[in-house]
Write a protein that holds these residues in place. Structure first.
Motif, PDB file in Angstrom:
ATOM      1  N   LEU A 168       0.833  -1.202   0.000  1.00  9.28           N
ATOM      2  CA  LEU A 168       0.000   0.000   0.000  1.00  9.28           C
ATOM      3  C   LEU A 168       0.865   1.249   0.000  1.00  9.28           C
ATOM      4  O   LEU A 168       1.858   1.326   0.730  1.00  9.28           O
ATOM      5  N   VAL A 197      -5.490  -3.449   8.731  1.00  8.95           N
ATOM      6  CA  VAL A 197      -5.808  -4.684   8.017  1.00  8.95           C
ATOM      7  C   VAL A 197      -5.874  -5.788   9.065  1.00  8.95           C
ATOM      8  O   VAL A 197      -4.848  -6.225   9.575  1.00  8.95           O
ATOM      9  N   LEU A 231      -9.630  -3.245   3.834  1.00  5.51           N
ATOM     10  CA  LEU A 231      -8.570  -2.282   4.113  1.00  5.51           C
ATOM     11  C   LEU A 231      -9.248  -1.017   4.615  1.00  5.51           C
ATOM     12  O   LEU A 231     -10.057  -0.415   3.904  1.00  5.51           O
ATOM     13  N   LEU A 253     -10.732  -6.078   0.340  1.00 11.10           N
ATOM     14  CA  LEU A 253      -9.464  -6.645  -0.097  1.00 11.10           C
ATOM     15  C   LEU A 253      -9.655  -7.658  -1.229  1.00 11.10           C
ATOM     16  O   LEU A 253      -8.746  -7.895  -2.009  1.00 11.10           O
TER      17      LEU A 253
END
Length: 693
Positions: A168, A197, A231, A253
């Motif tokens: 990310l 997460v 997320l 996700l």
């Protein structure tokens, strides 16, 4: 796990005298049960359920002469139970594991000294301790496992392999709310972002005094189960007191896994205005070292602000036998520290035993596999003395089949004393394989073949000579129609309903065919303009901008207003409408200079009474008739409410035509939610309508 005993692991770590603990008589409530039937291995059963507790349990703790406690305990969350492996003999299931997909919500009241003193920050401190205990116990990747049958490989129960890794990049935000304005202080927000997460949390640095911060920070997180996990990103304004929320964002996700990479601006929820730009890449896990040799990192990831890793090391400590005594006739309370590079993790403490059963798993991101060592050291929690050490070279794993050593016995050494330790270790290399997307395509193809029996596209229909939509096929506005893809050569094609096969078509190419049976597109009767909270877009702000001159237009009902590319889906698991607004093309212009500054206003409106229950807008695109937005909206809505609402989309021009001139509507669209097939509309181009006064 379904009783109030779930609170015991949070209570016992408090180093005081437990005065009283009452379990209560009210059990947890379980509802919203969902059993997965697709994309699930044949060796398991996966069940999701909503678990809620609001009972009469309470407890009291005495410490240092003070007595306090807690009652009115409430919590709720989504629990996933996995039954595996399936057996051909009773009890038919080898074991059951339970885990919360995300941190459950919890609330409570303090009693005794906690209620009487009400110290500032006391509740927050207790919440932090409880949340950390919950995360370490039963939030992904941690889980509670109950074996049900003998002679079952414990690694299949306690040490499942993750689905992958998400990489990310938090790039930037814009147009954030200013929360630092007061009578005695005038400044700008000091934003930072928190990322979650499962039980993994990350935080960006704080950008002082900036409503358009640029972070360019990178993070990596292990995703144990992409299906059902999200997320989550929250933006906050850092203050000396309590930080204020500036907006939040959640992304499935599973969506990132399916697309491979997303790089988009997302409008923030829970705020008046603000947008966040992120990039997320899904990495599969491979046991083939050739992926390590052929890894070609994008130059952007290679220039990250922190090391970007190429592999994941997974460690599972099962048990240790015959540990030494730290002192004569003193049983140890052992725990094990595992060190990889500069990172150290540790197991829970096992009280007074020389044969501890840990059954604990750990994960380490690894950048370079060669020359690395995995270090184990056991300690006694009481005396802090070492009980044995072990160094395991990573190069030994690289020579193993599938890069894995399963339930291997190694020796912890302390002088001449040796303690056998059972450990499973495995290495997985990151790869950008398209295996998941191919699997999804195979599933879609199977559904396609089934639908072919009932659907066929008539040859030559759907396109006019100039490549645009055939309005004779479309018919009058208000008729229901269905869009399907046709081959360029005009052959008869049978395709999946409500599915656009080619998402990468050129902007001037419409690859659709029409079928009049499925859902309604209605003319818009909305004349309102969505007010922006940004001052530069307000009427007062437009007073100081250069004014453009609007040309006269004769509005016709059949006028071509361009088209918009969008996608609609409904997530039954989270009760959310998911709307992707990708781009527009061939928009009309009201400016005499033949330019426009378009943005899209999105509303959810009740059919009865026209009440707006949700409204949001995309950022403004400058000086283009073919804007790209790539905005994703997630709207909470119960499935029973879909029958009573519609989506209203207005494409507006943000050009300044004068202080008291409303922003003109370039085109509009309405979609009744009860008319969507299977509660979804696959990504496609749809023509915009003329606004009706």
């Amino acid at each position: 796990m379904m009783t109030t005993d779930v609170f015991l692991p949070f209570i016992l770590p408090l180093r005081g005298t437990l005065g009283k603990y009452r379990r209560g008589d009210i059990p947890c409530r379980v509802g919203g049960i969902k059993v997965y039937t697709t994309n699930v291995g044949r060796d398991r059963i996966i069940v999701d359920m909503d678990v809620a507790y609001a009972g009469d349990a309470d407890f009291t703790v005495s410490c240092c002469g003070f007595t306090g406690g807690m009652n009115n305990i409430q919590f709720s969350g989504k629990l996933r139970a996995i039954l595996k492996p399936l057996l051909p003999y009773p009890p038919m299931v080898g074991g059951v594991s339970g885990t919360f997909l995300e941190m459950p919500k919890m609330d409570f009241n303090l009693t005794g000294m906690g209620e009487m003193v009400e110290l500032p920050g006391l509740i927050d401190a207790i919440r932090s301790v409880i949340n950390s205990q919950i995360a370490a116990l039963c939030v992904l990747p941690n889980e509670i496992v109950v074996p049900l049958a003998p002679n079952v490989d414990v690694t299949k129960l306690y040490f499942p392999e993750p689905d992958g890794v998400i990489r990310l990049k938090i790039i930037e935000a814009k147009n954030l709310e200013n929360r630092d304005i007061s009578f005695i202080k005038k400044g700008k927000s000091d934003p930072y972002a928190e990322i979650q997460v499962g039980s993994q949390f990350f935080k960006t640095r704080t950008i002082d005094n900036d409503l358009n911060p640029i972070w360019n920070e990178y993070f990596e997180a292990v995703v144990d189960q992409a299906d059902g996990q999200k997320l989550r990103i929250e933006l906050f304004d850092e203050d000396q007191g309590k930080d204020e929320e500036l907006g939040r964002l959640s992304i499935d996700l599973k969506l990132v896994q399916a697309k491979g990479t997303i790089d988009k601006w997302y409008p923030l929820e829970g705020c008046k205005h603000g947008d966040l730009h992120i990039k997320a890449t899904w990495m599969d896990l491979s046991c083939d070292l050739r992926h390590l040799e052929k890894q070609e990192w994008e130059s952007e990831w290679g220039q990250a602000d922190k090391p970007i890793h190429s592999a994941l090391l997974m460690v599972y400590i099962d048990s240790i036998a015959d540990l030494p005594y730290p002192k004569s006739k003193l049983e140890p309370s052992p725990f094990v520290e595992i060190t990889m590079g500069k990172e150290t993790q540790r197991t829970p403490v096992k009280v007074k035993t020389v044969n501890p059963l840990f059954q604990s798993k750990f994960m380490f991101f690894v950048r370079h596999l060669e020359g690395q060592e995995l270090k184990f050291e056991a300690f006694d929690d009481g005396t802090r003395r070492s009980l044995g050490t072990l160094n395991l070279p990573i190069s030994a794993l690289l020579k193993e089949p599938n890069l894995e050593q399963n339930q291997q016995m190694h020796m912890l050494t302390l002088g001449v004393h040796q303690s056998p330790m059972v450990v499973t270790t495995r290495i997985r290399v990151f790869s950008k394989s398209d295996g998941n997307r191919q699997k999804m395509d195979e599933i879609r193809q199977a559904k396609l073949d089934e639908d072919n029996r009932n659907h066929a596209v008539v040859k030559g229909r759907g396109k006019s000579a100039n490549g645009h939509l055939d309005h004779d096929v479309l018919g009058e506005y208000g008729n229901a129609f269905h869009i399907e893809r046709a081959k360029e050569n005009g052959d008869v094609v049978a395709v999946e309903p409500a599915k656009t096969v080619n998402f990468d078509a050129a902007e001037d190419e419409i690859e659709v065919k029409l079928n009049v049976e499925n859902y309604q597109m209605l003319r818009s009767d909305s004349t309102g303009s969505l007010n922006s909270a940004n001052r530069s877009n307000s009427r007062l702000g437009r007073l100081f901008k250069s004014k453009h001159e609007m040309k006269k237009r004769e509005t016709r009902g059949d006028e071509n207003r361009g088209s918009i590319e969008l996608k609609i889906d409904y997530n039954e698991l989270s009760d959310q409408i998911l709307i992707d607004i990708s781009r527009c093309r061939d928009l009309v212009t009201f400016d005499k200079k033949e330019t426009c500054n378009p943005y899209v206003s999105l509303k959810i409106v009740a059919l009865d009474g026209g009440k707006e229950v949700y409204k949001k807008k995309t950022p403004t695109a400058k000086n283009t008739r073919h804007p790209h937005f790539d905005n994703h909206f997630e709207i909470d809505m119960n499935s029973s409410d879909l029958l009573n609402h519609k989506i209203v989309i207005n494409v507006k021009d943000d050009t300044n035509y004068g202080t008291f001139v409303a922003k003109p509507v370039l085109g509009c669209l309405e979609i009744r939610l009860d008319s969507l097939i299977d509660r979804k509309l696959s990504q496609r181009w749809i023509p915009l309508n003329v606004e009706r006064k």
